[in-house]
Enzyme design. Structure first.
Site, PDB file in Angstrom:
ATOM      1  N   HIS B 327      36.230  44.815  34.860  1.00 11.99           N
ATOM      2  CA  HIS B 327      35.107  45.363  34.106  1.00 11.99           C
ATOM      3  C   HIS B 327      33.773  44.702  34.452  1.00 11.99           C
ATOM      4  O   HIS B 327      32.723  45.303  34.256  1.00 11.99           O
ATOM      5  CB  HIS B 327      35.356  45.257  32.600  1.00 11.99           C
ATOM      6  CG  HIS B 327      36.214  46.361  32.076  1.00 11.99           C
ATOM      7  ND1 HIS B 327      37.568  46.248  31.971  1.00 11.99           N
ATOM      8  CD2 HIS B 327      35.910  47.613  31.675  1.00 11.99           C
ATOM      9  CE1 HIS B 327      38.061  47.383  31.497  1.00 11.99           C
ATOM     10  NE2 HIS B 327      37.084  48.231  31.314  1.00 11.99           N
ATOM     11  N   GLY B 328      33.803  43.483  34.899  1.00 11.12           N
ATOM     12  CA  GLY B 328      32.523  42.866  35.219  1.00 11.12           C
ATOM     13  C   GLY B 328      32.664  41.451  35.726  1.00 11.12           C
ATOM     14  O   GLY B 328      33.657  40.767  35.451  1.00 11.12           O
TER      15      GLY B 328
END
Lengths: 331, 485
Positions: B327-328
């Site tokens: 996700h990041g």
């Protein structure tokens, strides 16, 4: 079975019928929306920027000002909008014959720099008067979704029909916001005794008719802190330099401050002198001129609507003083 | 180009739709595919054309490797096929690592060794996480002989099909390609159009009206406020919990709706996730295609639940840790992944021990866990996350002043009454929004259930029109949250 169920749920349509009716209705809604936007843009300021006073000013210019005649621009926050009456400036000065007050409520110095990009709309501009006080200098703000090139074309009525159409619809893409602006316009912006008043005189200035009970207590009594952002002075430097390069005379005018507050607070005195010192230096460097109306006029309380805003009587005195100053400088 | 923009709704979509079906009507099916690929790449390049070469190179490399892999029959799954697959996966992960994680890696290196290696400051190419995963899945499927051979044009349609290109759902080659080749799907289908418009309008409403309203409060609490009292902190975290759901599920509905206009069914991605009564249940309802990817391509290859309890727990934990990192590039995402990993392991142990829990309590615990974990997901850094969490659990309790008469006796216990939401303004309006959001997520059918119930009558037409009215509020033309991942 009730009528609702009968009409809404029981009547089955073929998919083709359904789509035909759906697109007809959607089409009608879009046509109504377009008609409303056209009506709105005729009667109310289109929400093109994030400042209603700038939106209103753009509409005012398009409808009332001959942009090719404007030779003097007044810019600033409310300290430009309320504190200088353009009409009296035109009367007093032999140089400033066609004044436009382009000031925008609440604008920081960095925003004024952006605002001055609209000066391209006025080809015969000779001078810019930036009316400010140290209280305009704490923030480094910028206008949202601001497109000065487009606005210049819009002000000069040089957009082609498609560009004009797109501008209207981008501005009104929140139709509910336009409804709200319409419904609030009269009460919030057309009542003379409010600080949000947008009844422009013929030059776009807004003289304040605020006296007695309409004065806001804390604005009258309290002084603003001495916070002056270097970015604000940098913006003044850039805008005055740019004006000089274009052959436009740049005046920075420091507005009056209520005497009792200056007397009472050391930090106000320091703020005023810091503001004057730095801006005088910048003006000298860029061939501009600095004028402290605070020092020059020593206005009494009867001319103030609060600590920095002048009422309509005060804003005549400032306009006259600026007019004389301009004549002297441009002899 | 955003789905929630005038240029998409009034220009790009109708133009693409009509040209595509016109070409098909003229029996120019291959040309229609070429057109669809170009339209999709135009849609993609609208943000920044600089990203275009990357996706083209990625497609070309993956197609070549995938084609090569699909030549090997099951018996021929030789060492060389495995090597080729590994090379393909390394290529994709390398691309993702380079663009998404390089600076994160350097930052941590600098921190650990007190070095001062300059950051690369690479811009994250749009949708890279999604199309990379989609293509990894394609390679593995090719290796497993689960893909049929298609030409590059078909492959390009599969990867670039604009409704799902930017933020999923993450689709499998096997579920998409037959749909693109089916002749029946080359003709306008009025049923799909009506249904597609209904689902699209619902997504538009979710995004523009609901998500973007909650976004204001979430941003206020996470990014602007310096401190938060208890109610403000809970408001902030819940606002983000709702924003994220309505934003992402709104985007997915729009993608599903648009794809339906082209007679393509893309898999559902959400199924009332906040109704979940366990964390496992949540992941069966939230970002379903990502969960499916994680299960099929990470959890099961790691051994799944076939190698004993301890390995199962480790596999679960690793899968969700990687999910967090996907996700990041940030420690907050790592922590979010760890929290979910732990929660899934705990749930698994709980089940193993045969414990039962009251459904309402189970929902309450699950919802609050998810809500708290989202704080790490949303916060820009640990400080910001801790500010919100501190407010939620240790912040001063200020009750709304309307409760003065009811709780005044509690004042001596340190309770404060007053303007509890100085941060947000109109308390009553905000209360109504939260109440409405809870009703929508807990009591109303979700968009996939609405889709099943859909009938061509005036009721659904009215709903479609009302939802479409959101286009008159596009002033907050904000991007979708998942575009960042």
């Amino acid at each position: 079975m009730n009528l609702f169920t009968l009409i809404f749920k029981r009547i089955r349509l073929t998919y083709k019928q359904y789509l035909t009716i759906l697109f007809s209705l959607l089409g009608m809604i879009v046509i109504i929306a377009i008609s409303y936007v056209m009506y709105f843009s005729k009667h109310y300021p289109l929400p093109i920027t994030n400042y209603i006073s700038l939106d209103a000013k753009i509409k005012f210019i398009r409808e009332n000002i001959n942009v090719d005649e404007v030779d003097t621009l007044i810019v600033g926050s409310s300290l430009g909008l309320n504190n200088i009456q353009g009409v009296y400036l035109e009367k007093v000065s032999s140089q400033a014959n066609h004044v436009l007050n382009l000031s925008v409520y609440g604008s920081a110095a960095t925003e004024i720099e952006g605002l001055l990009e609209l000066s391209d709309a006025f080809p015969n501009l000779k001078r810019i008067i930036y009316s400010a006080q140290y209280s305009d200098f704490p923030h480094e703000w910028y206008y949202d979704n601001y497109n000065p090139k487009l606005l210049v074309k819009y002000i000069r009525d040089e957009l082609n029909p498609l560009e004009h159409f797109l501008l209207m619809f981008r501005a009104c893409n929140n139709l509910f916001f336009c409804f709200k602006r319409q419904s609030e316009w009269q009460t919030n912006h057309m009542m003379k005794n409010k600080f949000t008043y947008l009844g422009f005189d013929s030059t776009g200035s807004v003289p304040l008719h605020i006296y007695g009970d309409d004065i806001i207590g804390h604005r009258w009594r309290g002084a603003q802190p001495n916070i002056q952002n270097p970015k604000s002075f940098e913006a003044v430097d850039r805008m005055s330099k740019r004006a000089y390069e274009k052959g436009i005379k740049f005046y920075l005018v420091q507005g009056p401050y209520r005497g009792p507050l200056v007397k009472k607070h050391q930090f106000v005195r320091e703020a005023l002198s810091h503001f004057e010192r730095l801006n005088s230096k910048i003006m000298k460097k860029n061939n501009g001129a600095f004028l402290s109306l605070h020092k020059l006029l020593h206005l009494e309380d009867k001319y103030f609507a609060d600590r920095t805003h002048l009422n309509d009587k005060g804003s005549i005195l400032t306009a006259e003083a600026i007019g004389k100053f301009i004549d002297e400088k441009e002899k | 180009m955003l789905f929630n923009s005038y240029e998409f709704i009034f220009l790009f979509l109708p133009f693409t739709f009509f040209i595509y079906f016109y070409l098909n009507k003229k029996h120019l099916t291959e040309v229609s595919k070429v057109f669809l690929v170009f339209a999709s790449l135009f849609f993609y390049s609208w943000w920044n054309i600089a990203y275009l070469p990357l996706i083209l190179v990625s497609m070309l490399v993956n197609y070549t490797i995938g084609k090569e892999l699909s030549f090997h029959t099951k018996k021929q799954r030789t060492y060389s096929a495995k090597k080729l697959l590994t090379a393909g996966i390394v290529f994709n992960l390398g691309l993702l690592g380079y663009f998404k994680y390089a600076d994160f890696f350097i930052q941590n290196l600098n921190r650990a060794f007190h070095s001062e290696v300059a950051l690369w400051n690479l811009a994250l190419p749009l949708a890279i996480s999604f199309y990379t995963f989609q293509q990894i899945a394609y390679l593995v499927d090719s290796y497993r002989q689960e893909t049929k051979e298609y030409d590059f044009l078909n492959y390009a349609v599969f990867v670039t099909f604009f409704p799902q290109l930017i933020a999923g759902p993450i689709v499998h080659h096997a579920e998409m390609m037959p749909q693109f080749t089916k002749l029946k799907n080359k003709v306008k289908n009025y049923y799909n159009i009506t249904l597609g418009l209904f689902i699209f309008s619902m997504g538009l409403f979710k995004k523009v009206i609901i998500a973007d309203t909650f976004a204001i409060w979430a941003t206020q609490g996470f990014d602007i406020a310096k401190t938060l009292n208890m109610l403000e902190a809970w408001t902030t975290s819940l606002a983000y919990t709702f924003q994220l759901y309505f934003d992402f599920s709104g985007y997915t509905d729009m993608a599903i709706g648009i794809a339906l206009l082209f007679n393509i069914k893309i898999p559902k991605n959400f199924f009332s996730p906040y109704k979940a009564t366990s964390i496992q249940d949540f992941w069966r309802r939230w970002h379903i295609t990502l969960s499916r990817f994680l299960k099929d391509y990470i959890y099961i290859p790691l051994g799944g639940n076939r190698k004993g309890d301890v390995r199962t727990y480790m596999n679960l934990f690793t899968t969700f840790l990687l999910g967090g990192i996907w996700h990041g590039a940030g420690w907050t995402f790592v922590l979010w992944g760890i929290l979910h990993g732990f929660a899934l392991v705990t749930h698994r142990m709980w089940q193993k021990l045969g414990f039962k829990m009251n459904t309402l309590l189970a929902w309450f615990i699950t919802f609050n866990f998810i809500n708290i974990a989202w704080v790490f997901f949303r916060a820009l850094n640990f400080e910001s996350a801790m500010k919100v969490l501190k407010g939620m659990f240790m912040g001063p309790l200020v009750f709304p002043s309307v409760l003065t008469n009811d709780v005044i006796s509690l004042r001596e216990w340190g309770l404060t009454l007053g303007n509890w939401s100085k941060l947000y303004g109109d308390e009553s309006m905000m209360g109504l929004w939260f109440l409405a959001a809870f009703i929508v997520i807990l009591l109303l059918p979700n968009s996939m259930q609405w889709k099943k119930k859909f009938k061509p009558n005036y009721f659904y037409m009215t709903l479609t029109i009302l939802f479409f009215m959101s286009i008159f509020m596009l002033y907050r033309k904000s991007e979708f949250i998942y575009f960042n991942f």
